[in-house]
Structures are given as structure tokens and as C-alpha cells.
Design a protein around this motif. Structure first.
Motif, PDB file in Angstrom:
ATOM      1  N   UNK A 275       0.818  -1.210   0.000  1.00 47.01           N
ATOM      2  CA  UNK A 275       0.000   0.000   0.000  1.00 47.01           C
ATOM      3  C   UNK A 275       0.855   1.266   0.000  1.00 47.01           C
ATOM      4  N   UNK A 276       0.222   2.382  -0.376  1.00 45.88           N
ATOM      5  CA  UNK A 276       0.891   3.671  -0.167  1.00 45.88           C
ATOM      6  C   UNK A 276       0.538   4.169   1.238  1.00 45.88           C
ATOM      7  N   UNK A 277       0.892   5.417   1.536  1.00 45.36           N
ATOM      8  CA  UNK A 277       0.670   5.924   2.901  1.00 45.36           C
ATOM      9  C   UNK A 277      -0.767   6.403   3.102  1.00 45.36           C
ATOM     10  N   UNK A 278      -1.556   6.413   2.018  1.00 45.28           N
ATOM     11  CA  UNK A 278      -2.918   6.929   2.110  1.00 45.28           C
ATOM     12  C   UNK A 278      -3.019   8.392   1.712  1.00 45.28           C
ATOM     13  N   UNK A 279      -1.898   9.013   1.410  1.00 45.93           N
ATOM     14  CA  UNK A 279      -1.927  10.411   0.952  1.00 45.93           C
ATOM     15  C   UNK A 279      -2.468  10.480  -0.474  1.00 45.93           C
ATOM     16  N   UNK A 280      -2.981  11.683  -0.866  1.00 51.14           N
ATOM     17  CA  UNK A 280      -3.401  11.782  -2.270  1.00 51.14           C
ATOM     18  C   UNK A 280      -2.360  12.536  -3.080  1.00 51.14           C
ATOM     19  N   UNK A 281      -2.359  12.238  -4.380  1.00 50.87           N
ATOM     20  CA  UNK A 281      -1.318  12.748  -5.282  1.00 50.87           C
ATOM     21  C   UNK A 281      -1.899  13.821  -6.186  1.00 50.87           C
ATOM     22  N   UNK A 282      -1.160  14.916  -6.312  1.00 55.47           N
ATOM     23  CA  UNK A 282      -1.555  15.981  -7.239  1.00 55.47           C
ATOM     24  C   UNK A 282      -0.667  15.857  -8.480  1.00 55.47           C
ATOM     25  N   UNK A 283      -1.216  15.339  -9.593  1.00 51.49           N
ATOM     26  CA  UNK A 283      -0.384  15.061 -10.768  1.00 51.49           C
ATOM     27  C   UNK A 283       0.082  16.317 -11.508  1.00 51.49           C
ATOM     28  N   UNK A 285       0.994  19.350  -9.924  1.00 48.25           N
ATOM     29  CA  UNK A 285       2.152  19.847  -9.156  1.00 48.25           C
ATOM     30  C   UNK A 285       3.197  18.757  -8.918  1.00 48.25           C
ATOM     31  N   UNK A 286       2.812  17.489  -9.178  1.00 43.64           N
ATOM     32  CA  UNK A 286       3.660  16.324  -8.902  1.00 43.64           C
ATOM     33  C   UNK A 286       4.109  16.321  -7.441  1.00 43.64           C
ATOM     34  N   UNK A 287       3.094  16.484  -6.586  1.00 39.00           N
ATOM     35  CA  UNK A 287       3.339  16.517  -5.134  1.00 39.00           C
ATOM     36  C   UNK A 287       2.253  15.720  -4.421  1.00 39.00           C
ATOM     37  N   UNK A 288       2.576  15.234  -3.242  1.00 44.82           N
ATOM     38  CA  UNK A 288       1.605  14.518  -2.414  1.00 44.82           C
ATOM     39  C   UNK A 288       0.985  15.483  -1.415  1.00 44.82           C
ATOM     40  N   UNK A 289      -0.299  15.260  -1.094  1.00 43.54           N
ATOM     41  CA  UNK A 289      -0.986  16.091  -0.106  1.00 43.54           C
ATOM     42  C   UNK A 289      -0.744  15.440   1.254  1.00 43.54           C
ATOM     43  N   UNK A 290       0.180  16.018   2.002  1.00 48.71           N
ATOM     44  CA  UNK A 290       0.737  15.329   3.170  1.00 48.71           C
ATOM     45  C   UNK A 290      -0.260  15.006   4.267  1.00 48.71           C
ATOM     46  N   UNK A 291      -1.218  15.907   4.506  1.00 53.24           N
ATOM     47  CA  UNK A 291      -2.052  15.706   5.693  1.00 53.24           C
ATOM     48  C   UNK A 291      -3.023  14.544   5.553  1.00 53.24           C
ATOM     49  N   UNK A 292      -3.107  13.958   4.343  1.00 51.51           N
ATOM     50  CA  UNK A 292      -4.128  12.928   4.145  1.00 51.51           C
ATOM     51  C   UNK A 292      -3.663  11.502   4.468  1.00 51.51           C
ATOM     52  N   UNK A 293      -2.399  11.327   4.857  1.00 59.57           N
ATOM     53  CA  UNK A 293      -1.897   9.955   5.035  1.00 59.57           C
ATOM     54  C   UNK A 293      -1.855   9.496   6.488  1.00 59.57           C
ATOM     55  N   UNK A 294      -1.314   8.287   6.691  1.00 62.28           N
ATOM     56  CA  UNK A 294      -1.178   7.767   8.056  1.00 62.28           C
ATOM     57  C   UNK A 294       0.299   7.641   8.419  1.00 62.28           C
ATOM     58  N   UNK A 295       0.575   7.495   9.722  1.00 62.03           N
ATOM     59  CA  UNK A 295       1.963   7.395  10.185  1.00 62.03           C
ATOM     60  C   UNK A 295       2.512   5.999   9.914  1.00 62.03           C
ATOM     61  N   UNK A 296       3.828   5.894   9.977  1.00 62.83           N
ATOM     62  CA  UNK A 296       4.477   4.581   9.837  1.00 62.83           C
ATOM     63  C   UNK A 296       3.967   3.595  10.879  1.00 62.83           C
ATOM     64  N   UNK A 297       3.799   4.080  12.122  1.00 60.01           N
ATOM     65  CA  UNK A 297       3.358   3.193  13.204  1.00 60.01           C
ATOM     66  C   UNK A 297       1.987   2.616  12.872  1.00 60.01           C
ATOM     67  N   UNK A 298       1.073   3.477  12.378  1.00 63.30           N
ATOM     68  CA  UNK A 298      -0.269   2.987  12.050  1.00 63.30           C
ATOM     69  C   UNK A 298      -0.211   2.004  10.881  1.00 63.30           C
ATOM     70  N   UNK A 299       0.630   2.316   9.894  1.00 65.20           N
ATOM     71  CA  UNK A 299       0.785   1.425   8.729  1.00 65.20           C
ATOM     72  C   UNK A 299       1.232   0.049   9.222  1.00 65.20           C
ATOM     73  N   UNK A 300       2.272   0.048  10.045  1.00 63.91           N
ATOM     74  CA  UNK A 300       2.872  -1.221  10.479  1.00 63.91           C
ATOM     75  C   UNK A 300       1.906  -2.001  11.378  1.00 63.91           C
TER      76      UNK A 300
END
Ligand SMILES: C[S+](C)CC[C@H](N)C(=O)O
Ligand SMILES: N[C@@H](CCS)C(=O)O
Ligand SMILES: [Zn+2]
Length: 335
Positions: A275-283, A285-300
Motif C-alpha cells: 500500500x501507499x501511505x494513504x496520501x493523495x497525489x496531485x499530478x 504539481x507532482x506533489x503529495x498532499x501530506x495531511x491525508x496519510x497515516x503514520x508509519x506506526x499505524x501502517x505497520x
């Protein structure tokens, strides 16, 4: 099962046995290239690094091995002959970049395995150096990746999305990557049924003699991103004797458990998820929207449940890092 199918199934079973029952795939390659200073704001995205900073690609592969990955996915996700030609490279140069992507991962594996057995003080750190089977998976990104407009997350290819067009688009690239000597071809971020069908037909016609893995992408936990049925896509992949693993990549972690259960209903082949981090991608600007994802701890924290649900190849896609992979390795293997 056909002889080829049996051969691929045996190879996967042996790899998984040698990996303690579950194998760790690496994390986001482009993400880590960017974290190391590479500029990906280009139509070639991470494939640009194949000619601007190949040494950095090798270094990032090594970082993932030291973090515990046993599968390295090559830097060919957005590397296409058509994409390189449109930048002014020749056919020969374009094909050499594809080959280079596989060579860089093979070189990282050789350096790593040499370190594991050279008896140095560094090699005594078992959190970083453990001799184990390592597979090189040559990445084939979808046609949408080449378009560089984020359409691998919609699967909307307009009039170009015909079976013949997609087969023609991928054919030579697939042959060149397979001839470069990877252990596996991984079709990543597959957004729709037509591209699934195109890959399966190419595999049946090309006789590559190496197994293929299929990674679908979803944004609702039910279907692939185009709205086509995941069950149908996974069944098409399952029916192909060249396919040795089926699963999900570049999809938010919260959807993975249900998706693994759905796939398990239509295949007995190994299931892969990264999986990805759950962030969304802006194609644009070619940047990720940081506030939309989860932490490494939650992922793991999800990893054991994904494994119990049936996934046996687990890693991370975009916006995951060596830290994520260290966490996955610890969750699955205790180191
Ligand atoms: C998996 S997406 C983040 C890859 C990049 C995209 N094809 C683009 O060119 O913007
Ligand atoms: N394999 C690619 C991304 C696929 S979405 C990478 O890790 O950069
Ligand atoms: Zn991704």
C-alpha cells in the motif's frame, strides 16, 4: 496446471519458504529518491533518475535491503521507450535505460550479499545484514503512468485505451525488461480491466520464462480505480499460467484488509500487497498532499492482520520509506 505454471508456483513456494513464510517487498522508490534530493517534477518522473542519477537508484535499493526488504522493485515504473524517445533519446538509448534499471537492482543485491558474507564488523549487525533469498522484480507501470497525468489512479484512457493499442504500447518494453534478467516482472498500479487483459495476452504470447506479479490499485476498497470489478480483474490474472502472484499496490492502507479477502476468493496464488501511505497525489504539481496519510506506526500496525488475511508478500508503495520496511520486517519476522 501447465508445466510453466507449476514451475512458477514452485519458485514462489521456495522463495516464500526461504523468507520464513512471508516476504518483505521494498518501499517507495521514487519517494526515497526524492528524499535523497532527486527532482521528479518531469513527465518521466522517477525514470528520469535512470540517466540523471543512476548511482542514487542503486543506493536506495541498498537502503531497502538493509531495512529488511527481500524484493527490490526496479526504477522502470515510468520508464517507457515512448517516453524516452519523446525526450530526444534514440531507440537504443531508451532500451539501455530499461536494461539499466534491472542492472542497478542486481548490482545492489550483489553488493548486499557480498557484505553479508564478508565477515566484517559491519556485517555482524544482524538488524541490517542477513543472508536470504532476494528477488529482483522489474516494474512495468501502466499506460497511465506514461501519460504522467495521474491517470493510473483513474484508469480513464479515452479512445486510446483499446486492447491492441495497450498491447503494442507495452510489448517491446516488456521484452527488453525480461531480457535484462530480473527474477520477476511486476505489473504495478493496474487501474482497469482492459490493461489487465492486455498484460495477460502479452504474457501468453511472449513466453518470457519468468513469472509475473499483478498489482491492482483501488480507491474504494471494492473495485479497481476505474470502477471495473476487482474480482474480474483478479480472476483474469489468476487464469494466466505466467502469473505467480496477484494483489494490490499504491492503495490506502485502510482498504487493504477487505481487498485481500476479496482476492483470496478468486485465487489460490500468493497475494502481494504494498500500500501507499494513504496520501493523495496531485499530478499537476507532482506533489503529495501530506495531511491525508497515516503514520508509519499505524501502517505497520496493520501488517499482521494483512498476513493473517492471506497476504504473503508485503511492502510499501508511494510515500513509504526504509523506516516503514524496517517496521514491516519486525512485524513479520521480529527483526
Ligand atoms: C504512482 S504516481 C505518484 C506516479 C507519477 C505520475 N505518473 C506522474 O507522472 O505524475
Ligand atoms: N514502484 C514505484 C511506484 C509505483 S506506484 C515506486 O516505488 O516509485
Ligand atoms: Zn505507488
Amino acid at each position: 496446471m501447465s508445466q510453466q505454471g507449476e514451475y512458477h508456483a514452485d519458485m514462489m513456494a521456495e522463495f516464500l519458504r526461504g523468507s520464513g513464510g512471508a516476504a518483505v517487498i521494498d518501499g517507495g522508490l521514487a519517494t526515497e529518491l526524492e528524499a535523497n534530493g532527486a527532482d521528479l517534477k518531469d513527465a518521466l518522473w522517477s525514470a528520469r533518475c535512470l540517466f540523471t542519477c543512476p548511482d542514487l537508484i542503486r543506493k536506495v535499493h541498498l537502503d531497502y535491503l538493509e531495512a529488511g526488504a527481500s524484493v527490490l522493485i526496479t526504477g522502470s515504473y515510468q520508464a517507457t521507450i515512448q517516453g524516452f524517445l519523446s525526450k530526444g533519446f534514440s531507440q537504443e538509448e531508451s532500451e539501455s535505460f530499461l536494461r539499466r534499471s534491472v542492472e542497478l537492482a542486481c548490482e545492489a543485491r550483489a553488493i548486499y550479499l557480498e557484505k553479508c558474507s564478508n565477515g566484517s564488523d559491519e556485517a555482524k549487525d544482524v538488524t541490517k545484514y542477513r543472508k536470504r533469498p532476494i528477488l529482483i522484480a522489474a516494474s512495468v507501470g501502466s499506460y497511465g503512468a506514461y501519460l504522467a497525468d495521474g491517470s493510473e489512479y483513474s484508469g480513464d484512457y479515452g479512445n486510446e485505451g483499446t486492447l491492441e493499442f495497450l498491447k503494442n504500447f507495452h510489448l517491446r518494453r516488456l521484452q527488453v525488461l525480461a531480457e535484462a534478467g530480473p527474477d520477476v516482472i511486476v505489473f504495478e498500479t493496474i487501474p482497469n480491466k482492459i490493461e489487465t487483459q492486455a498484460y495477460v495476452e502479452l504474457l501468453e504470447e511472449c513466453k518470457l520464462r519468468i513469472p509475473a506479479w499483478f498489482g491492482f490499485t483501488s480507491k474504494d476498497g471494492v473495485n479497481v480505480v476505474s470502477g471495473d470489478s476487482l474480482i474480474e480483474c483478479a480472476s483474469i490474472a489468476d487464469s494466466c499460467k505466467e502469473v505467480a502472484a496477484v494483489g494490490i499496490n499504491c492503495t490506502p492502507p485502510r482498504f487493504i484488509h477487505e481487498l485481500v479477502l476479496s482476492i483470496r476468493k478468486v485465487t489460490s496464488k500468493p497475494i502481494l500487497i504494498y500500500p501507499n501511505s494513504g496520501e493523495s497525489y496531485d499530478p499537476i504539481r507532482k506533489e503529495w498532499v501530506e495531511c491525508s496519510g497515516i503514520s508509519n506506526e499505524d501502517f505497520v500496525s496493520y501488517v499482521k492482520k494483512w498476513h493473517e488475511a492471506g497476504a504473503s508478500l508485503i511492502g510499501g508503495c508511494c510515500r513509504t520509506s526504509p523506516d516503514t520496511i524496517r517496521g514491516i520486517s519486525k512485524a513479520l519476522h521480529g527483526v
